[in-house]
Design an enzyme around this catalytic site. Sequence first.
Site, PDB file in Angstrom:
ATOM      1  N   CYS A  98       0.890  -1.175   0.000  1.00 45.04           N
ATOM      2  CA  CYS A  98       0.000   0.000   0.000  1.00 45.04           C
ATOM      3  C   CYS A  98       0.922   1.218   0.000  1.00 45.04           C
ATOM      4  CB  CYS A  98      -0.910  -0.013   1.216  1.00 45.04           C
ATOM      5  SG  CYS A  98      -1.863  -1.546   1.406  1.00 45.04           S
ATOM      6  N   ALA A  99       1.449   1.571  -1.153  1.00 45.75           N
ATOM      7  CA  ALA A  99       2.690   2.338  -1.228  1.00 45.75           C
ATOM      8  C   ALA A  99       2.550   3.849  -1.112  1.00 45.75           C
ATOM      9  CB  ALA A  99       3.410   2.007  -2.533  1.00 45.75           C
ATOM     10  N   ALA A 100       1.527   4.451  -1.723  1.00 48.26           N
ATOM     11  CA  ALA A 100       1.448   5.916  -1.745  1.00 48.26           C
ATOM     12  C   ALA A 100       1.383   6.459  -0.307  1.00 48.26           C
ATOM     13  CB  ALA A 100       0.219   6.362  -2.541  1.00 48.26           C
ATOM     14  N   PRO A 101       2.008   7.616  -0.048  1.00 53.23           N
ATOM     15  CA  PRO A 101       2.617   8.566  -0.992  1.00 53.23           C
ATOM     16  C   PRO A 101       4.055   8.261  -1.399  1.00 53.23           C
ATOM     17  CG  PRO A 101       2.701   9.476   1.211  1.00 53.23           C
ATOM     18  CD  PRO A 101       1.979   8.161   1.330  1.00 53.23           C
ATOM     19  N   ASP A 111      -0.980   0.751  -5.349  1.00 54.60           N
ATOM     20  CA  ASP A 111      -1.947   1.644  -4.719  1.00 54.60           C
ATOM     21  C   ASP A 111      -3.132   1.758  -5.662  1.00 54.60           C
ATOM     22  OD1 ASP A 111      -1.671   3.551  -2.115  1.00 54.60           O
ATOM     23  OD2 ASP A 111      -3.096   4.398  -3.541  1.00 54.60           O
ATOM     24  N   ARG A 141      -2.686   9.691  -6.549  1.00 53.81           N
ATOM     25  CA  ARG A 141      -1.632   9.474  -5.557  1.00 53.81           C
ATOM     26  C   ARG A 141      -0.448   8.736  -6.174  1.00 53.81           C
ATOM     27  NH1 ARG A 141      -2.684   9.579  -0.151  1.00 53.81           N
ATOM     28  NH2 ARG A 141      -1.768   7.520   0.232  1.00 53.81           N
ATOM     29  N   ASP A 181      -5.430  -2.867  -6.480  1.00 54.73           N
ATOM     30  CA  ASP A 181      -5.687  -3.267  -5.101  1.00 54.73           C
ATOM     31  C   ASP A 181      -4.793  -4.466  -4.806  1.00 54.73           C
ATOM     32  OD1 ASP A 181      -6.662  -4.290  -2.716  1.00 54.73           O
ATOM     33  OD2 ASP A 181      -8.774  -4.009  -3.268  1.00 54.73           O
ATOM     34  N   ASP A 189       1.773  -1.511   4.915  1.00 57.27           N
ATOM     35  CA  ASP A 189       1.324  -0.381   5.730  1.00 57.27           C
ATOM     36  C   ASP A 189      -0.082  -0.011   5.259  1.00 57.27           C
ATOM     37  OD1 ASP A 189       2.035   1.720   7.728  1.00 57.27           O
ATOM     38  OD2 ASP A 189       1.684   3.053   6.026  1.00 57.27           O
ATOM     39  N   CYS A 246      -0.254   3.620  11.442  1.00 54.49           N
ATOM     40  CA  CYS A 246      -0.118   4.853  12.222  1.00 54.49           C
ATOM     41  C   CYS A 246      -1.336   4.972  13.138  1.00 54.49           C
ATOM     42  CB  CYS A 246       0.044   6.073  11.324  1.00 54.49           C
ATOM     43  SG  CYS A 246      -1.214   6.234  10.043  1.00 54.49           S
TER      44      CYS A 246
END
Length: 398
Positions: free
Chosen positions: A166-169, A190, A195, A217, A237, A289
Amino acid sequence: RLPQVLVYDLLFGKGLKCGGRWKALARRHRARLEAELARLKVRQKVSRNEDLLAPGQAASPAASQVPRYVRVNTLKTCVDDVIDFFKRQGYSYLGKAASMEELRALSGKKFLLDPHLPELLVFPPQTDFHNNLMYTSGHIILQDKASCLPAFLLDPAAGSHVIDACAAPGNKTSHLAAILKNKGQIFAFDVDTKRLATMNTMLMRAGVTSFQLAQQDFLTVDPADPKYSKVTYILLDPSCSGSGMVNRLPREEAAPSAERLQALAGFQRKVLSHALGFPALRRLVYSTCSLHREENEDVVHAVLQEWGSAFRLVNAFPSWPCRGLAAFPSAEHCLRASPADTLTHGFFVAVLERWGEGAAAPSSLPAAAAENPLHGEGTAPGSAPKKRKRKRKKQRVK
């Protein structure tokens, strides 16, 4: 409150991964929402979203104590040259920090080398480098310390194939590329087109070359696809509540509803289990996060139980002061971060390695993260920490 949270995720967060009919409604009106946000910034004569807050709101008590962390982009330069650059700009370098107290005491134009991460410089809170040559040229990355932990602990060997699920940003992606020294391959996914476009620009500016971006996805990626047969490391992430972000906008939406937490945790369990299905996988880092146990320890525990003895937690960074909640045996091997305890955003990190019959011997963690390893449950016995040599780069910013 759920529609408001989804609008935040759409405009400021990691995109929409769940939300049912509200998700479809928010996406349908996305262009209008973004246009209204842009007009509001023009009227207020600001360029950043956080500048829309009133002065008393912009810096929460937690945000005001978190230093400005600057990750040196070793694809373009080295720590010594960046230190020299800032010294020429009038900053006073105080050396490597020996304690958290030294970080708390930073003020004015003074800066330190972080005590944990070897390529991270620490400046006083809210120091702004967005217009600094080092930032605009891609020589430094403005990235919170806790956000640097996932790539640092994944520590893929140069030449490896890595997935950033889930790479962006893209800050973690550029960090992975620096660790890989642009040797190997990063597959970054992503679902958001805009993005991904922004991420591509950022990665090019950072000098990243060994990557493939896909608007896809991650749950639809086939682990059996020969293209990913050499993927040995995954950084995951996923979308989360963002409750650990001290500068989250709007502040009043920092506490998600029970419904939203349940939906997020369900998605997180699903995507983590999917990631563990890649046949050559050796190590995976799961991070959020978020401050909520439902998205962190509970997710890891559920997936580990699902996979039986195939994977186990690594006791990463034993000297890190903030550990996982005692939700299950060995949960203390996980890492947590918070403004009060680690002077960072709120964060959670778990390192999983393949284990059991037929598994390849786990590779070592970074030397700094393997200090005083505890050879117990979830630890890979016999793993020798590898020494990382820092080479001076040829590029230098004048």
